[in-house]
Design an enzyme around this catalytic site. Structure first.
Site, PDB file in Angstrom:
ATOM      1  CG  ASP A  21      -2.108   0.897   1.115  1.00 65.37           C
ATOM      2  OD1 ASP A  21      -2.311   1.463   0.018  1.00 65.37           O
ATOM      3  OD2 ASP A  21      -2.837   1.063   2.109  1.00 65.37           O
ATOM      4  N   GLY A  22       0.354   2.295  -0.619  1.00 63.82           N
ATOM      5  CA  GLY A  22       1.007   3.597  -0.550  1.00 63.82           C
ATOM      6  C   GLY A  22       1.690   4.044  -1.838  1.00 63.82           C
ATOM      7  NE  ARG A  34      -3.992   6.417  -7.580  1.00 62.98           N
ATOM      8  CZ  ARG A  34      -3.928   6.171  -6.284  1.00 62.98           C
ATOM      9  NH1 ARG A  34      -3.739   7.161  -5.441  1.00 62.98           N
ATOM     10  NH2 ARG A  34      -4.069   4.951  -5.831  1.00 62.98           N
ATOM     11  CG  HIS A  38       0.444   1.852  -9.378  1.00 60.91           C
ATOM     12  ND1 HIS A  38       0.160   1.567  -8.053  1.00 60.91           N
ATOM     13  CD2 HIS A  38      -0.644   2.509  -9.862  1.00 60.91           C
ATOM     14  CE1 HIS A  38      -1.048   2.029  -7.774  1.00 60.91           C
ATOM     15  NE2 HIS A  38      -1.555   2.610  -8.837  1.00 60.91           N
ATOM     16  CB  SER A  66      -8.621  -5.675  -3.571  1.00 61.23           C
ATOM     17  OG  SER A  66      -9.161  -4.404  -3.855  1.00 61.23           O
ATOM     18  CD  GLU A  68     -13.211  -5.249  -2.013  1.00 63.15           C
ATOM     19  OE1 GLU A  68     -12.038  -5.650  -2.184  1.00 63.15           O
ATOM     20  OE2 GLU A  68     -14.109  -5.983  -1.522  1.00 63.15           O
ATOM     21  CG  LEU A 136       9.871 -17.263  -2.908  1.00 63.62           C
ATOM     22  CD1 LEU A 136       9.693 -17.210  -1.381  1.00 63.62           C
ATOM     23  CD2 LEU A 136      10.419 -15.909  -3.376  1.00 63.62           C
ATOM     24  NE  ARG A 199      -8.133   0.537   5.076  1.00 65.11           N
ATOM     25  CZ  ARG A 199      -7.744   1.791   5.252  1.00 65.11           C
ATOM     26  NH1 ARG A 199      -7.818   2.362   6.430  1.00 65.11           N
ATOM     27  NH2 ARG A 199      -7.284   2.505   4.229  1.00 65.11           N
TER      28      ARG A 199
END
Ligand code: FPP
Length: 246
Positions: A21-22, A34, A38, A66, A68, A136, A199
């Site tokens: 996030d951020g 933005r 990314h 997500s 959303e 991994l 959250r």
């Protein structure tokens, strides 16, 4: 590296999961769009993959997009999907060389067919050919939400027992979990969220039942190897009791 592992006394988490996030705020702070955040976020992905492989983490999962997030402006959604295409093309050779198995989990029906095809090709390409375990597993959650996952699992479980009501009646938590998209992947030991937000945002709701959480202020594009290692050091101090007493 040995010294690092000594410091955390062999308490390396098997599965680390990150809510990245951020990116937007990081770009804004620099007076940029933005998308600039990314694309720098992809660099952090690469750094964390390397740090995870170096420290002996076996599964690294990342919440990339997500359910959303489909509600973001169309231009940003398109840019993120293009970035995903580009990241796959740019990174897949290096992942294979490092013996990293690439996997994408989420609601594929909402993605462009060409992206789904690129994902499936990349997954097959990084599947170890010699039958040995990868170093991994890098799991990208894309078009994913915890509620979506639980709902699709519930539907599939009900379908599996459609002609056998006792089967549904007797279903166990383990059987239910076998219908989640994360089936076969151990639950995350540590979930990190960057950018100062505290959250879960509809992430691994079922799988996070006993995860340790770490919320850090660092914005995702600044979360690199050093931050990843600090997070593992913090995890090593935690006392996990799984609801029991010691
Ligand atoms: C959160 O920042 C980040 C995202 C929604 C996208 C994450 C995507 C990447 C790092 C690039 C592609 C990923 C891979 C795995 C190659 P935000 O936009 O919510 O930031 P904000 O909260 O500051 O607005």
């Amino acid at each position: 590296m040995e010294e690092f592992n000594d410091n955390i006394q062999g308490r390396v988490p098997t599965h680390v999961s990150i809510i990245m996030d951020g990116n937007g705020r990081w770009a804004q702070l620099r007076g940029k769009e933005r998308v600039y955040g990314h694309s720098h976020g992809v660099e952090s992905v690469r750094a964390c993959v390397e740090a995870a492989a170096e420290t002996g983490v076996r599964y690294l999962s990342l919440f990339a997009f997500s359910s959303e997030n489909w509600g973001r402006p169309e231009a940003e959604v398109n840019t993120l999907m293009k970035l995903m295409f580009k990241a796959i093309a740019d990174e897949i050779e290096a992942l294979k060389k490092q013996r990293v198995r690439f996997r994408v989990l989420g609601d594929m029906s909402r993605l462009e067919p060409a992206l789904v095809e690129a994902i499936r090709t990349a997954e097959a390409f990084t599947e170890p050919e010699d039958g040995k375990e990868p170093i991994l597993d890098l799991i990208i959650f894309l078009s994913y939400s915890g509620k979506w996952d639980i709902l699709q699992a519930a539907k599939r479980l009900a379908e599996a027992h459609a002609s056998d009501p006792a089967g549904t009646e007797n279903a166990t938590a383990d059987e239910f979990a076998s219908y989640l998209v994360t089936s076969g992947i151990p639950d995350p030991d540590l979930i990190i969220r960057t950018s100062g937000e505290s959250r879960i945002s509809n992430y691994l709701l079922w799988q996070a039942a006993y995860s340790e959480f770490l919320f850090v202020d660092t914005l995702w594009p600044d979360f690199r190897k050093e931050e990843f290692r600090s997070a593992l050091k913090e995890y090593a101090k935690r006392d996990r009791r799984y609801g029991k007493v010691k």
